[in-house]
Design an enzyme around this catalytic site. Sequence first.
Site, PDB file in Angstrom:
ATOM      1  N   HIS A  83      -2.577 -78.927 -98.279  1.00 56.89           N
ATOM      2  CA  HIS A  83      -1.400 -79.055 -99.137  1.00 56.89           C
ATOM      3  C   HIS A  83      -0.141 -79.268 -98.305  1.00 56.89           C
ATOM      4  CE1 HIS A  83      -1.448 -74.602 -98.418  1.00 56.89           C
ATOM      5  NE2 HIS A  83      -0.159 -74.824 -98.217  1.00 56.89           N
ATOM      6  N   GLU A 134       2.214 -77.502-102.792  1.00 57.31           N
ATOM      7  CA  GLU A 134       2.538 -76.097-103.054  1.00 57.31           C
ATOM      8  C   GLU A 134       4.045 -76.009-103.278  1.00 57.31           C
ATOM      9  OE1 GLU A 134       3.162 -72.044-100.463  1.00 57.31           O
ATOM     10  OE2 GLU A 134       1.511 -73.358 -99.880  1.00 57.31           O
ATOM     11  N   HIS A 153       9.393 -87.999 -96.893  1.00 55.42           N
ATOM     12  CA  HIS A 153       8.973 -88.131 -98.280  1.00 55.42           C
ATOM     13  C   HIS A 153       7.492 -87.820 -98.409  1.00 55.42           C
ATOM     14  CE1 HIS A 153       8.201 -92.133 -96.488  1.00 55.42           C
ATOM     15  NE2 HIS A 153       7.106 -92.081 -97.219  1.00 55.42           N
ATOM     16  N   GLU A 184       7.658 -91.351-102.537  1.00 53.57           N
ATOM     17  CA  GLU A 184       7.461 -92.793-102.460  1.00 53.57           C
ATOM     18  C   GLU A 184       6.278 -93.166-103.334  1.00 53.57           C
ATOM     19  OE1 GLU A 184       7.046 -96.159 -98.985  1.00 53.57           O
ATOM     20  OE2 GLU A 184       6.050 -94.235 -98.663  1.00 53.57           O
TER      21      GLU A 184
END
Length: 127
Positions: A5, A56, A74, A122
Amino acid sequence: MRILHTMLRVGNLPKSVEFYTQILGMKLLRQQDYPEGKFTLAFVGYGDEADNTVIELTYNYGVESYDLGKGYGHIALGCEDVYATCAKIRAAGGKIVREPGPMLHGTTILAFVEDPDGYRIELLGVK
């Protein structure tokens, strides 16, 4: 090994969960409150954590905003049609910060959206 994550600190957890689930179409996979530690974690994604990388969202009690700094770039999400995805996001109240179109000096179609805390996401055209 694999990426599990990416963690983002958020200032308003319900608003962030709503953005990632209602606007970007992810699912709230799990949420756990840690009152002794004064924080709540929410995990969102497009599929089960056992097989997919997720995000998360960390809410620290009493913190409403963060300085994103200059190091963050990003998160990238692949989609089949960037133009249609942006139209859907815009209709749902999402903020498009770079309209869809070819990347500078290339042909890949992309766009950028921004979440409620200012994190950029993005959108990349993938087949």
